[in-house]
Design a protein around this motif. Structure first.
Motif, short mmCIF file in Angstrom:
data_model
loop_
_atom_site.label_atom_id
_atom_site.label_comp_id
_atom_site.label_asym_id
_atom_site.label_seq_id
_atom_site.Cartn_x
_atom_site.Cartn_y
_atom_site.Cartn_z
N PRO A 118 14.11 -77.11 46.32
CA PRO A 118 14.38 -77.80 45.05
C PRO A 118 14.05 -79.29 45.14
CG PRO A 118 16.20 -76.35 45.64
CD PRO A 118 15.29 -76.39 46.82
N ALA A 119 13.57 -79.84 44.04
CA ALA A 119 13.18 -81.25 44.01
C ALA A 119 14.35 -82.15 44.32
CB ALA A 119 12.59 -81.59 42.66
N GLN A 120 14.09 -83.20 45.10
CA GLN A 120 15.11 -84.20 45.40
C GLN A 120 15.08 -85.30 44.35
OE1 GLN A 120 14.95 -85.45 49.55
NE2 GLN A 120 14.20 -83.45 50.19
N ASP A 121 15.78 -86.38 44.63
CA ASP A 121 15.87 -87.50 43.69
C ASP A 121 14.48 -88.02 43.36
OD1 ASP A 121 16.44 -89.75 42.24
OD2 ASP A 121 17.63 -90.73 43.81
N ARG A 122 14.14 -88.03 42.07
CA ARG A 122 12.82 -88.48 41.65
C ARG A 122 12.58 -89.95 41.96
NH1 ARG A 122 10.99 -87.14 35.59
NH2 ARG A 122 11.01 -85.06 36.48
N ASP A 123 13.62 -90.73 42.08
CA ASP A 123 13.46 -92.16 42.36
C ASP A 123 13.14 -92.45 43.82
OD1 ASP A 123 13.94 -92.84 39.71
OD2 ASP A 123 16.11 -92.97 40.01
N ARG A 124 13.17 -91.44 44.67
CA ARG A 124 12.82 -91.63 46.09
C ARG A 124 11.31 -91.54 46.25
NH1 ARG A 124 16.19 -87.71 49.85
NH2 ARG A 124 14.75 -88.72 51.33
N ASN A 125 10.63 -92.65 46.04
CA ASN A 125 9.18 -92.69 46.16
C ASN A 125 8.74 -94.13 46.37
OD1 ASN A 125 8.25 -93.95 43.42
ND2 ASN A 125 9.79 -92.40 42.86
N SER A 126 7.46 -94.31 46.62
CA SER A 126 6.93 -95.65 46.88
C SER A 126 5.96 -96.11 45.80
CB SER A 126 6.22 -95.67 48.24
OG SER A 126 7.10 -95.32 49.28
N LEU A 127 6.07 -95.53 44.61
CA LEU A 127 5.13 -95.87 43.55
C LEU A 127 5.29 -97.32 43.11
CD1 LEU A 127 2.94 -94.94 41.57
CD2 LEU A 127 4.77 -94.23 40.01
N HIS A 128 6.52 -97.74 42.84
CA HIS A 128 6.76 -99.08 42.32
C HIS A 128 7.27 -100.05 43.38
CE1 HIS A 128 6.16 -98.00 38.08
NE2 HIS A 128 6.71 -96.84 38.40
N ALA A 129 7.76 -99.55 44.49
CA ALA A 129 8.28 -100.41 45.55
C ALA A 129 8.05 -99.72 46.88
CB ALA A 129 9.77 -100.68 45.35
N PRO A 130 7.93 -100.47 47.97
CA PRO A 130 7.67 -99.85 49.27
C PRO A 130 8.83 -99.00 49.74
CG PRO A 130 8.16 -102.18 49.55
CD PRO A 130 8.01 -101.95 48.08
N GLY A 131 8.50 -97.94 50.47
CA GLY A 131 9.52 -97.07 51.04
C GLY A 131 9.51 -97.16 52.55
N SER A 132 9.89 -96.07 53.20
CA SER A 132 9.93 -96.05 54.67
C SER A 132 8.51 -96.09 55.21
CB SER A 132 10.64 -94.78 55.16
OG SER A 132 9.97 -93.63 54.67
N ASP A 133 8.30 -96.92 56.23
CA ASP A 133 6.96 -97.11 56.78
C ASP A 133 6.97 -97.01 58.30
OD1 ASP A 133 5.35 -97.34 54.53
OD2 ASP A 133 5.81 -99.46 54.26
N LEU A 134 5.82 -97.35 58.88
CA LEU A 134 5.55 -97.29 60.31
C LEU A 134 5.60 -95.86 60.84
CD1 LEU A 134 7.05 -100.47 62.01
CD2 LEU A 134 4.72 -99.99 61.25
N MET A 135 5.14 -94.93 60.02
CA MET A 135 4.96 -93.54 60.45
C MET A 135 3.53 -93.13 60.13
SD MET A 135 8.53 -91.62 59.42
CE MET A 135 7.96 -90.09 60.17
N GLN A 136 2.82 -92.66 61.15
CA GLN A 136 1.46 -92.21 60.94
C GLN A 136 1.42 -90.81 60.33
OE1 GLN A 136 -0.40 -94.54 64.83
NE2 GLN A 136 -0.88 -92.40 64.53
N ARG A 137 2.36 -89.95 60.74
CA ARG A 137 2.35 -88.57 60.28
C ARG A 137 3.72 -88.15 59.77
NH1 ARG A 137 -1.16 -84.61 64.12
NH2 ARG A 137 -2.66 -86.09 65.00
N LYS A 138 3.70 -87.19 58.87
CA LYS A 138 4.94 -86.56 58.45
C LYS A 138 5.31 -85.44 59.42
CE LYS A 138 7.03 -83.44 55.17
NZ LYS A 138 6.79 -82.46 54.09
N GLY A 139 4.27 -84.73 59.91
CA GLY A 139 4.50 -83.52 60.69
C GLY A 139 4.52 -82.33 59.74
N GLN A 140 3.34 -81.96 59.25
CA GLN A 140 3.23 -80.89 58.27
C GLN A 140 3.56 -79.53 58.89
OE1 GLN A 140 2.50 -81.11 55.02
NE2 GLN A 140 2.14 -83.31 55.00
N PRO A 141 4.25 -78.67 58.16
CA PRO A 141 4.43 -77.30 58.65
C PRO A 141 3.08 -76.59 58.66
CG PRO A 141 5.19 -77.49 56.38
CD PRO A 141 4.89 -78.88 56.85
N GLY A 142 2.89 -75.72 59.61
CA GLY A 142 1.60 -75.04 59.71
C GLY A 142 0.62 -75.83 60.55
N HIS A 143 -0.61 -75.38 60.54
CA HIS A 143 -1.63 -75.94 61.42
C HIS A 143 -2.20 -77.24 60.87
CE1 HIS A 143 -4.70 -75.98 64.51
NE2 HIS A 143 -5.61 -76.16 63.58
#
Length: 338
Positions: free
Chosen positions: A273-298
């Motif tokens: 289920p979708a989380q809080d819509r306001d948790r994004n970096s569209l209008h302001a910076p969010g969490s940084d200094l990460m190169q990867r998320k770590g995608q599920p799968g290959h």
């Protein structure tokens, strides 16, 4: 005029969107190869930590807190580069953001904000860079996408912005070539990359979004960018899937419409289920200094297609050698049949 680009170890390189994903990976890999860096992003804390990290490795690095959607912020990046290091040799317009949702559901304010970053940020950076590079030479590298050639459903604004980046970049390249300016202009077109892309995007869906497979490592995109900083290239696709999608969109657009309609909606949706819509970096910076998320799968850590595009002579030798070997095998079998 022939374009000559410097070795990376002697370059001053500007990178926007430098504190996350492809930009962060590019900054770290460029630092390891001896480049001097000017890093720009909205997140001052992340910039300061990155500058400290790279400085401990012996890298000369400056930082600028900037929103690329604001022209004066972008001019400040160039000003800092010139004041601190006397020049810049390569400018990389990397900053970008996305929105997941049907076009009718996404507010016009959010679509305009996306374009302010993805398109106008590239325009601002390109024009400021060219002012400096046209007289001394260098490379301008813009980040497009596979969706520069083939739009995706549920990412309409993002697709439109990357189409616009391609159009602007191609037009600017021709104008610079016509005047004989010694500036290499490259458009990088990555496939889906394992970064914080989804976490930074604004989500209008009723579930959490995801990137459609296949997904590639950010190091592949960074290596393509740094290759373009040393070798004049018109375009570079990151991942064979990006080239396949682009070619299919050109030669079989209706078939691609059918395939996208059939598969691409579900491939961009999870069961979470979708989380809080306001948790994004569209209008302001969010969490940084990460190169990867770590995608599920290959996640593909290499791409034969991209390697061949960056090393065309060895690739041609391999192709011809393979062809000759197959021909020799065929002749041998023919003679054996006789």
């Amino acid at each position: 005029m022939k374009i000559r680009l410097k070795k990376l170890s002697t370059q001053v390189i500007v990178i926007t969107g430098a504190t996350s994903g492809i930009g962060l990976t590019t900054a770290r890999r460029a630092a390891k190869r001896g480049a001097t860096l000017v890093l720009a992003a909205r997140n001052e804390d992340a910039l300061l930590r990155l500058v400290e990290e790279l400085g401990k490795q012996g890298t000369q690095v400056a930082h600028v807190v900037a929103d690329v959607g604001v022209e004066q912020d972008v001019r400040k990046i160039a000003q800092v580069a010139i004041e601190r290091f006397g020049r810049f040799d390569t400018w990389i317009n990397n900053a970008g953001i996305s929105i997941f949702g049907r076009n009718e559901d996404v507010s016009l304010a959010d679509q305009r904000r996306l374009f302010q970053t993805n398109f106008w940020g590239v325009v601002h950076g390109s024009l400021v860079a060219v002012e400096h590079l046209r007289n001394r030479g260098g490379a301008l590298i813009n980040l497009g996408s596979e969706v520069s050639d083939r739009a995706l459903p549920l990412q309409g604004a993002y697709s439109a912005s990357k189409h616009a980046v391609k159009g602007f970049t191609d037009s600017l390249r021709m104008e610079l070539q016509a005047e004989g300016a010694p500036v290499s202009v490259t458009l990088i077109k990555p496939a889906a990359i394992d970064t914080m892309f989804v976490e930074h995007a604004k989500n209008y869906l009723d579930v959490e979004p995801r990137l459609p497979a296949p997904i590639y490592a950010p190091e592949l995109a960074a290596d393509a960018i740094l290759y373009a900083a040393e070798h004049p290239k018109r375009d570079l696709f990151v991942g064979g899937a990006a080239k396949l999608i682009s070619s299919s969109a050109h030669y079989a657009p209706r078939l691609m419409d059918t395939i996208m309609k059939r598969f691409m909606f579900q491939q961009q949706r999870t069961d979470v289920p979708a989380q809080d819509r306001d948790r994004n970096s569209l209008h302001a910076p969010g969490s940084d200094l990460m190169q990867r998320k770590g995608q599920p799968g290959h996640v593909f850590e290499s791409s034969l297609y991209t390697q061949a595009a960056m090393n065309p002579k060895p690739a041609m030798v391999l192709f011809v050698g393979t062809g000759l070997a197959l021909f020799a095998l065929w002749r041998y079998r023919q003679s054996d049949v006789r």
